[in-house]
Design an enzyme around this catalytic site. Structure first.
Site, short mmCIF file in Angstrom:
data_model
loop_
_atom_site.label_atom_id
_atom_site.label_comp_id
_atom_site.label_asym_id
_atom_site.label_seq_id
_atom_site.Cartn_x
_atom_site.Cartn_y
_atom_site.Cartn_z
CD GLU A 1 -1.22 1.51 0.73
OE1 GLU A 1 -0.70 0.48 1.15
OE2 GLU A 1 -0.59 2.39 0.12
CD GLU B 1 0.58 6.29 1.51
OE1 GLU B 1 1.38 5.41 1.13
OE2 GLU B 1 -0.16 6.14 2.51
C1 GCO Z 1 1.06 2.63 2.63
C2 GCO Z 1 1.63 3.15 3.34
C3 GCO Z 1 2.79 3.70 3.97
C4 GCO Z 1 4.08 3.10 3.54
C5 GCO Z 1 4.42 3.49 2.15
C6 GCO Z 1 5.75 2.99 1.68
O1 GCO Z 1 -0.10 3.16 2.83
O2 GCO Z 1 1.56 1.70 2.01
O3 GCO Z 1 0.66 4.11 3.71
O4 GCO Z 1 2.47 3.43 5.29
O5 GCO Z 1 5.04 3.55 4.39
O6 GCO Z 1 3.48 2.98 1.27
O7 GCO Z 1 5.76 1.60 1.68
#
Ligand code: GCO
Length: 459
Positions: free
Chosen positions: A171, A359
């Protein structure tokens, strides 16, 4: 469809189910075995940055409970585990000395996964930049991209023989815009020039790391994990549609453009080009090397309207109201169809390789009642979004796998420990792990899938 058996039957046999975590969110042991601080240690120790001044010192104590947690992953019935490697454990000051003890931990992790027959999906950067690199300017400094390349090489030399997959960044939208423009994540900067510098140097670091990975571990499929935004105009007006297009360029195009097309979006360059750092000849070629896969992190749509304020800065948008009535406990709109239109849109705009959903999940803060955690909202969220992935497969999109975020409750960045995303409940006082209702459901999905898989391979 919440029947896990019926849902499992909708996925092809080479599909892969997994669970995901990230180093800083679960490991703890921030001062042990030679690890030095990251920007998140500094940020979380400053008043006013993280809810309740929570920090990562203990987190889920995963560093000390590695074997138990690996057993838990095995118990969940999944085929793969996505985790991240902490740069400040491996090269504690970002550049300079390599810390063997840090590498040893990930050796044990990867060996432990192998011993249990679980595929290792590693991410090199999930936001824990070694704090010492802030002395050079952190991601605003071009030199950090080269430090990252060396770190990638060190990790892959040591672990590359046992990884099923590697991602350079998790991200970049968060570590660039959220961290350098909106000030919500470490290092908490709020400045467009800083953000644009972080954007280009992160993209460059990705490309340089791909080069290093291909050199030292060419057998490991390499990818990039993007939290692509499903941008939806608030109304059908021409203004809002134009706003959505600008938002797309800013939030998605700033990363997808250079990586998959070798160029920054024209609208971004028109509006902000004179505030960009130097893009050297050859940078875009390095950034746009071919990837084996890309990872989609999806949670919620982004609804936007035009910002009518005089002189509003690009992309000049404001949030538009939610359409669905349902929200998760962190306040994010639940709207699974936006995941589908997002994937369709991205494959139309870019020449993308195969996709893993790296995710997806929901914040549901259900607490134990008599030892049981009834997190039905999370369960429904998973069922609805997995159905979308199955629909995409049916329509021919190359969806290769799905990782639930997250294996267990953990340090939710600026929200501290109050927001829970786990399939497994963590009692932070005792570090007891309890599988939630959604966790048992996901487990039966993975197990049903696994067994139907074996059958179809036999017959
Ligand atoms: C992300 C995140 C996580 C967060 C999840 C929830 O990559 O944004 O990898 O670290 O915990 O997205 O907000």
């Amino acid at each position: 469809m919440t029947d896990s058996k019926l849902l499992a039957a909708r996925f092809p046999k080479d599909f892969l189910f997994g669970v995901a975590t990230a180093a800083f969110q679960i490991e703890g042991a921030t001062k042990e075995d030679g690890r030095k601080p990251s920007i998140w240690d500094a940020f979380s120790n400053m008043p006013g940055r993280v809810y309740g001044r929570h920090n990562g010192d203990v987190a889920c104590d995963h560093y000390h409970r590695l074997e138990e947690d690996l057993d838990l992953i095995k118990h969940m019935g999944v085929e793969a585990y996505r985790f991240s490697i902490a740069w400040p454990r491996v090269i504690p000051e970002g550049a300079g000395n390599i810390n063997e003890k840090g590498l040893d931990f990930y050796d044990r992790l990867v060996d432990g996964l192998q011993a249990r027959g679980i595929k290792a999906f590693a991410t090199l950067y999930h936001w824990d930049l070694p704090l010492a690199l802030m002395g050079d300017g952190g991601w605003t400094a071009r030199s950090t991209a080269y430090d990252f390349q060396r770190y990638a090489k060190v990790v892959m030399e040591r672990l590359g023989d046992r990884l099923s997959s590697v991602a350079t960044f998790n991200e970049p939208w968060c570590s660039v815009w959220l961290s350098h423009l909106y000030g919500v994540h470490a290092p908490g900067e709020r400045n467009m020039e800083a953000a644009l510098a972080a954007m280009h140097h992160t993209n460059l670091a990705h490309g340089l790391a791909v080069e290093a990975i291909c050199q030292v571990a060419p057998q490991v499929p390499v990818g990039l994990v993007l939290n692509a935004h499903s941008v939806i105009p608030g109304t059908d007006s021409a203004e809002d549609k134009a706003a959505a297009e600008r938002a797309f360029d800013f939030h998605n195009g700033a990363f997808f453009g250079p990586v998959f097309k070798g160029e920054y979006p024209a609208s971004l360059l028109d509006a902000l080009g004179d505030r960009m750092p130097l893009v050297e000849d050859g940078d875009l070629g390095i950034i746009s090397q071919k990837l084996d896969w890309w990872g989609l992190n999806y949670y919620t749509p982004m609804r936007v309207a035009a910002d009518q304020t005089e002189g509003a800065e690009f992309p000049a948008t404001v949030p538009a109201p939610f359409v669905s009535q349902e929200k998760t406990d962190i306040g994010w709109e639940i709207h699974a169809p936006a995941m589908r239109s997002l994937v369709e849109d991205l494959y139309e705009r870019y020449d993308l390789p195969v996709c893993y959903v790296t995710e997806n999940g929901a914040c549901d803060n259900a607490e134990p009642q008599g030892g049981v955690i009834e997190d039905d909202m999370r369960l429904d969220y998973y069922a609805d979004h997995l159905a979308v992935v199955a629909d995409l497969l049916k329509d021919g999109y190359p969806m290769k796998g799905y990782f639930a975020w997250s294996l267990m409750d953990n340090f939710e960045w600026a929200e501290g420990y109050r927001m829970r995303f786990g399939l497994v409940y963590v009692d932070y006082k005792t570090q007891t792990r309890t599988i939630k209702k959604s966790g048992n459901w996901y487990r039966s999905l993975a197990q049903n899938f696994g067994s139907s898989n074996e059958k179809s391979q036999v017959g």
